[in-house]
Design a protein around this motif. Structure first.
Motif, mmCIF file in Angstrom:
data_model
loop_
_atom_site.group_PDB
_atom_site.id
_atom_site.type_symbol
_atom_site.label_atom_id
_atom_site.label_comp_id
_atom_site.label_asym_id
_atom_site.label_seq_id
_atom_site.Cartn_x
_atom_site.Cartn_y
_atom_site.Cartn_z
ATOM 1 N N ILE A 1 -13.235 8.899 -17.832
ATOM 2 C CA ILE A 1 -12.190 9.376 -16.918
ATOM 3 C C ILE A 1 -10.974 8.452 -17.021
ATOM 4 N N PRO A 2 -9.826 8.964 -17.495
ATOM 5 C CA PRO A 2 -8.613 8.139 -17.542
ATOM 6 C C PRO A 2 -8.135 7.785 -16.135
ATOM 7 N N VAL A 3 -7.701 6.546 -15.980
ATOM 8 C CA VAL A 3 -7.200 6.051 -14.700
ATOM 9 C C VAL A 3 -5.833 5.409 -14.922
ATOM 10 N N ARG A 4 -4.909 5.695 -14.030
ATOM 11 C CA ARG A 4 -3.579 5.081 -14.074
ATOM 12 C C ARG A 4 -3.291 4.442 -12.723
ATOM 13 N N ASP B 1 -10.673 1.981 -1.030
ATOM 14 C CA ASP B 1 -11.527 2.747 -0.121
ATOM 15 C C ASP B 1 -11.820 4.079 -0.795
ATOM 16 N N VAL B 2 -13.026 4.234 -1.363
ATOM 17 C CA VAL B 2 -13.326 5.433 -2.142
ATOM 18 C C VAL B 2 -13.424 6.678 -1.269
ATOM 19 N N ASP B 3 -13.647 6.500 0.025
ATOM 20 C CA ASP B 3 -13.671 7.644 0.932
ATOM 21 C C ASP B 3 -12.296 8.282 1.068
ATOM 22 N N SER B 4 -11.249 7.576 0.619
ATOM 23 C CA SER B 4 -9.886 8.090 0.741
ATOM 24 C C SER B 4 -9.468 8.941 -0.450
ATOM 25 N N VAL B 5 -10.421 9.333 -1.304
ATOM 26 C CA VAL B 5 -10.100 10.150 -2.470
ATOM 27 C C VAL B 5 -9.458 11.472 -2.040
ATOM 28 N N PHE B 6 -8.458 11.913 -2.799
ATOM 29 C CA PHE B 6 -7.725 13.144 -2.460
ATOM 30 C C PHE B 6 -7.359 13.883 -3.742
ATOM 31 N N THR B 7 -7.781 15.159 -3.824
ATOM 32 C CA THR B 7 -7.421 16.012 -4.958
ATOM 33 C C THR B 7 -6.810 17.336 -4.501
ATOM 34 N N ASN B 8 -6.438 17.394 -3.238
ATOM 35 C CA ASN B 8 -5.812 18.587 -2.653
ATOM 36 C C ASN B 8 -6.771 19.764 -2.531
ATOM 37 N N TYR C 1 -11.009 24.139 -18.463
ATOM 38 C CA TYR C 1 -9.899 25.062 -18.207
ATOM 39 C C TYR C 1 -8.576 24.349 -17.941
ATOM 40 N N ALA C 2 -8.605 23.358 -17.081
ATOM 41 C CA ALA C 2 -7.379 22.641 -16.720
ATOM 42 C C ALA C 2 -7.757 21.249 -16.232
ATOM 43 N N ARG C 3 -6.771 20.359 -16.210
ATOM 44 C CA ARG C 3 -7.012 19.006 -15.746
ATOM 45 C C ARG C 3 -6.766 18.908 -14.246
ATOM 46 N N ILE C 4 -7.703 18.264 -13.565
ATOM 47 C CA ILE C 4 -7.580 18.008 -12.133
ATOM 48 C C ILE C 4 -7.109 16.563 -11.956
ATOM 49 N N PHE C 5 -6.120 16.369 -11.069
ATOM 50 C CA PHE C 5 -5.602 15.038 -10.799
ATOM 51 C C PHE C 5 -5.944 14.638 -9.368
ATOM 52 N N GLY C 6 -6.250 13.364 -9.170
ATOM 53 C CA GLY C 6 -6.561 12.873 -7.830
ATOM 54 C C GLY C 6 -6.112 11.436 -7.671
ATOM 55 N N PHE C 7 -6.129 10.965 -6.437
ATOM 56 C CA PHE C 7 -5.781 9.574 -6.179
ATOM 57 C C PHE C 7 -6.488 9.089 -4.930
ATOM 58 N N PHE C 8 -6.412 7.780 -4.706
ATOM 59 C CA PHE C 8 -7.011 7.158 -3.527
ATOM 60 C C PHE C 8 -5.897 6.754 -2.573
ATOM 61 N N GLN C 9 -6.071 7.102 -1.300
ATOM 62 C CA GLN C 9 -5.000 6.912 -0.327
ATOM 63 C C GLN C 9 -4.999 5.538 0.334
ATOM 64 N N ARG C 10 -6.067 4.764 0.158
ATOM 65 C CA ARG C 10 -6.118 3.437 0.774
ATOM 66 C C ARG C 10 -6.520 2.388 -0.271
ATOM 67 N N PRO D 1 0.807 -1.228 0.000
ATOM 68 C CA PRO D 1 0.000 0.000 0.000
ATOM 69 C C PRO D 1 0.836 1.271 0.000
ATOM 70 N N ASP D 2 2.088 1.184 0.448
ATOM 71 C CA ASP D 2 2.957 2.360 0.468
ATOM 72 C C ASP D 2 3.535 2.675 -0.908
ATOM 73 N N HIS D 3 3.458 1.720 -1.821
ATOM 74 C CA HIS D 3 4.023 1.915 -3.154
ATOM 75 C C HIS D 3 3.050 1.529 -4.251
ATOM 76 N N THR D 4 1.762 1.648 -3.969
ATOM 77 C CA THR D 4 0.714 1.418 -4.960
ATOM 78 C C THR D 4 -0.169 2.655 -5.026
ATOM 79 N N THR D 5 -0.375 3.160 -6.226
ATOM 80 C CA THR D 5 -1.152 4.390 -6.401
ATOM 81 C C THR D 5 -2.223 4.196 -7.466
ATOM 82 N N VAL D 6 -3.464 4.537 -7.118
ATOM 83 C CA VAL D 6 -4.570 4.568 -8.073
ATOM 84 C C VAL D 6 -4.927 6.029 -8.286
ATOM 85 N N MET D 7 -4.688 6.536 -9.492
ATOM 86 C CA MET D 7 -4.914 7.962 -9.762
ATOM 87 C C MET D 7 -5.811 8.162 -10.977
ATOM 88 N N PHE D 8 -6.394 9.349 -11.058
ATOM 89 C CA PHE D 8 -7.316 9.665 -12.151
ATOM 90 C C PHE D 8 -7.162 11.122 -12.526
#
Length: 196
Positions: free
Chosen positions: A181-184, A74-81, A43-52, A29-36
């Motif tokens: 929505i692109p996901v990496r 855990d979708v509640d862990s979404v973070f976009t700053n 206007y601009a692209r917003i980036f986010g990821f899930f923390q859990r 979990p410390d080295h796995t990232t799900v981002m979108f």
């Protein structure tokens, strides 16, 4: 490309095989990232990821066969700053985290393209809706970790989520937020050694 997503999951690419000694791997979990990413009203692209994120797979390095993959986010862990935006993403307009706190991907098949690339097909459950999705996969590295004693597999995966397939249509008519929505996903998985 098939309508797909993301949230979730992972790794290799070769078609399931039987009759081989396979290894179980767990996602680090410390080295796995799900981002979108998503354009913000053009206007601009917003980036986010899930923390859990957690998950495991069964993969045989010798035969390059992936026979099982299950990933939970855990979708509640979404973070976009942005606190206000993150609260909105958790709402029923998007992730509906209160009613459906976990998104889960379960592999059903794998399709090799080369020794290092391929696709993983599986069922993604998001917002209480299950749809088939496909992940494009590249194996980056596999071997002993340079620190400690772990044996690690690293891979990169991409897909596209179609929000409307999972019941999220907020701002589609206005064109403010796209349907696709692109996901990496960047993954490190640690091989679990068999008990002595």
């Amino acid at each position: 490309m098939k309508p797909l997503i993301g949230v979730v999951a992972l790794c290799l690419w070769l078609a399931p095989a039987t009759g081989y000694a396979e290894n179980r791997w767990r996602l680090d979990p410390d080295h796995t990232t799900v981002m979108f990413e998503a354009p913000h009203i053009g206007y601009a692209r917003i980036f986010g990821f899930f923390q859990r994120v957690q998950g495991e797979l069964i993969f045989d390095e010798t035969t390059r066969s992936l026979t099982s993959l299950r990933v939970k986010v855990d979708v509640d862990s979404v973070f976009t700053n942005d606190v206000k935006r993150d609260r909105h993403l958790r709402s029923a307009d998007f992730l509906d985290a209160n009613s459906h706190p976990v998104a889960e991907f379960v592999m059903t098949d794998a399709d090799p393209m080369s020794d290092r690339t391929g696709q993983i097909i599986g069922d993604l459950t998001l917002r209480g809706v299950t749809r088939q999705v496909t992940l494009d996969v590249t194996l980056n590295r596999i071997g002993p970790y340079p620190f400690g004693t772990n044996y690690v597999l690293g891979a990169s995966l991409t897909t596209i989520i179609k929000r409307s397939d999972f019941g999220s249509t907020y701002a589609l008519q206005e064109g403010w937020i796209p349907d696709e929505i692109p996901v990496r996903i960047e993954v490190e998985a640690i091989r679990e050694e068999p008990a002595p």
